[in-house]
Design an enzyme around this catalytic site. Structure first.
Site, mmCIF file in Angstrom:
data_model
loop_
_atom_site.group_PDB
_atom_site.id
_atom_site.type_symbol
_atom_site.label_atom_id
_atom_site.label_comp_id
_atom_site.label_asym_id
_atom_site.label_seq_id
_atom_site.Cartn_x
_atom_site.Cartn_y
_atom_site.Cartn_z
ATOM 1 N N HIS A 85 -10.889 73.146 -56.989
ATOM 2 C CA HIS A 85 -11.538 72.531 -58.152
ATOM 3 C C HIS A 85 -11.297 71.017 -58.174
ATOM 4 O O HIS A 85 -12.239 70.216 -58.206
ATOM 5 C CB HIS A 85 -11.002 73.175 -59.439
ATOM 6 N N GLU A 86 -10.037 70.646 -58.145
ATOM 7 C CA GLU A 86 -9.720 69.212 -58.254
ATOM 8 C C GLU A 86 -10.235 68.454 -57.024
ATOM 9 O O GLU A 86 -10.695 67.319 -57.145
ATOM 10 C CB GLU A 86 -8.210 68.995 -58.437
ATOM 11 N N HIS A 133 -13.738 67.374 -57.506
ATOM 12 C CA HIS A 133 -13.838 66.083 -58.206
ATOM 13 C C HIS A 133 -13.538 64.945 -57.235
ATOM 14 O O HIS A 133 -14.236 63.930 -57.193
ATOM 15 C CB HIS A 133 -12.811 66.009 -59.347
ATOM 16 N N GLU A 190 -18.076 67.747 -63.189
ATOM 17 C CA GLU A 190 -17.543 69.111 -63.261
ATOM 18 C C GLU A 190 -18.382 70.073 -62.422
ATOM 19 O O GLU A 190 -17.879 71.077 -61.941
ATOM 20 C CB GLU A 190 -17.483 69.555 -64.727
#
Ligand code: MG
Length: 505
Positions: free
Chosen positions: A269-270, A273, A299
């Site tokens: 997820h991170e 980004h 996101e």
């Protein structure tokens, strides 16, 4: 980037200082959450507030403000127009909110972040309460200064997702919520619905170091440049990404020694980004086109890697032997099918960041409703824990026993203006729509199964990342998919995937 217009050139020179100071402030913010000794908080709050003051003064420099407000758009190139548009949008905050309020908000959030962290660890909402009360008040004041038509919450939403309104959010959640609740109920009645797995809720341990190494392996496969970024362990705190420039994008992770899923999903997820930031055209660095379009689009990148890639059956086939290599004692007998159902286990739970794809947006719907009412003065901070419990019961059928599992779980209200949460749901919706488009050109399943994640990244780079802040979010989704945002794509994706996993009719 070649800029011809003299006024825009002048703007870029001035903005560069704002950007450099902003990144400096972000380094202090990263350090605050990753390294800072407890007694350093007051000093750090003063340092960050001082930088905030200088940045605000740069924004308020009369010549700069005049250039932002008065430069004519006609005759400008698309990039030059986008520079002005982004400055005008960000300028709303600096030009309209008094400097003292901006600085006070900065000081309040720095302190509140640290208090929140402690309060969450100790499960003591009462310690956070006075800070939250002050933050709500400041949110209302900020919204009042920015201005709005009929709902102060709209002024805050717009800071994160230009032009998003409470009415639009209500429409989106009004469509998602009944459908998701319906599918959740079906899943909970299905034969495949299993409550527990010995793999993640039993005696087995998955040492943190091995989990971290596995995550680094996946980051490299994704194409994450570890010479232009890093990943730090901040367990048990809230993971986040710090964008300190295109060549310094830092992600954080949280590991659970009882559950190997969390660290990997947070990492993907991170890194989603981070990859976005690392992929923006270099010439946009330190200009108003650096970084992503909006939080919703940002996101979408993190959720895409986490869900559409990370939680796919094909990626599970790729990662299973790697999990086995890292955890031979625990997982050597476990196949891809088992891991796939574990990673896609739907279960109403308390913690948003660990929620499955079906229930995730219900967590967001709850936060949206609370925020909107808080900003409108319709809910008192004192009553939040109780209202949280009641709404959790209504939406997800579960009641948290502690505030740590309830109202204290998220860092957001302590760090920034309210209005952030709905962008999480937008991210899920954008991700589903982008994926549908990507699949017309790439065999996503095949690439995930072979671990050829770099090819996936190339598509994102070409279609989304490189543009940085050149387009508005509504322009970008149309440019990439040919259509405006449509929540139905997300519902179709969820229905298809989970009907299969849970054998739903
Ligand atoms: Mg995120």
């Amino acid at each position: 980037m070649k800029v011809k217009n003299r006024k825009v050139k002048n703007l870029l020179e001035k903005y560069r200082q704002i950007s450099l100071l902003g990144k400096t402030e972000a380094v202090l913010g990263w350090d605050l959450r990753v390294n800072l000794p407890k007694k350093g908080v007051e000093g750090r709050a003063a340092q960050i507030a001082h930088l905030t003051k200088i940045i605000t003064e740069k924004w308020l420099d009369p010549e700069f403000k005049k250039l932002v407000e008065d430069t004519k758009l006609s005759g400008l190139k698309p990039e030059e127009k986008a520079i002005l548009r982004n400055l005008r949008h960000a300028g709303k905050f600096y030009f309209k909110v008094p400097k003292e309020i901006i600085v006070e908000f900065s000081e309040t959030t720095t302190r509140a972040t640290v208090v929140w962290d402690e309060a969450r660890k100790k499960d003591k909402f009462s310690e956070f309460l006075p800070h939250l009360k002050k933050l709500i008040k400041l949110n209302q004041i900020i919204a009042g200064h920015i201005g709005y038509r009929d709902n102060p919450y709209d002024a805050l939403l717009d800071l994160y997702e230009p032009d998003l309104t409470a009415i639009e959010c209500k429409k989106i959640f009004g469509k998602l919520q009944p459908e998701l609740t319906k599918i959740l109920k079906k899943i909970m009645k299905s034969k495949n619905y299993s409550e527990k797995s010995y793999l993640v809720e039993g005696e087995l341990d998955y040492p943190k170091d091995a989990q971290e190494q596995l995550c680094f392996f996946v980051l490299r496969r994704m194409g994450y440049d570890l010479e232009a970024g890093r990943m730090d362990d901040i367990s048990p705190s809230h993971p986040f990404t710090s964008e300190l420039g295109r060549f310094d994008v830092r992600i954080t992770n949280r590991y659970n020694v009882k559950d190997f899923r969390e660290g990997l999903m947070v990492a993907m997820h991170e890194a989603g980004h981070g990859l976005y930031e690392q992929g923006v055209k270099e010439e946009y660095s330190a200009t108003p086109l650096e970084g992503g379009v909006s939080l919703g689009i940002h996101e979408s990148q993190s959720r895409f890697w986490e869900n559409q890639v990370g939680r796919s059956f094909e990626f599970m086939k790729f990662i299973t032997p790697i999990f086995q290599a890292f955890f031979p004692g625990q997982l050597s007998e476990v196949g891809a099918e088992t891991l796939f159902s574990l990673f896609n286990q739907v279960r109403p739970s308390f913690i948003r960041t660990e929620a499955d794809e079906v229930t995730y947006n219900l967590h967001i719907a709850l936060r949206f409703e609370l925020e909107e009412k808080m900003v409108n003065g319709k809910i008192k901070a004192t009553d939040l824990p109780e209202i949280w419990r009641v709404k959790m019961k209504r939406y997800l059928g579960v009641t948290p026993k502690t505030d740590r599992e309830g109202v204290l779980q998220d860092v957001h209200w302590s760090t920034a203006p309210m209005g952030y949460f709905p962008t999480y749901t937008l991210g899920n919706l954008y991700a589903a729509q982008f994926t549908r488009e990507m699949q017309k050109e790439l065999n996503l399943e095949d690439l995930a199964e072979r671990g050829e994640l770099g090819t996936i990244l190339s598509w994102l780079r070409a279609n989304i990342h490189q543009h940085g802040g050149l387009y508005r979010s509504d322009e970008l989704i149309k440019k990439v998919t040919g259509k405006p945002l449509n929540p139905q794509h997300f519902l179709d994706y969820i229905n298809k995937k989970y009907s299969k996993i849970y054998n739903l009719k």
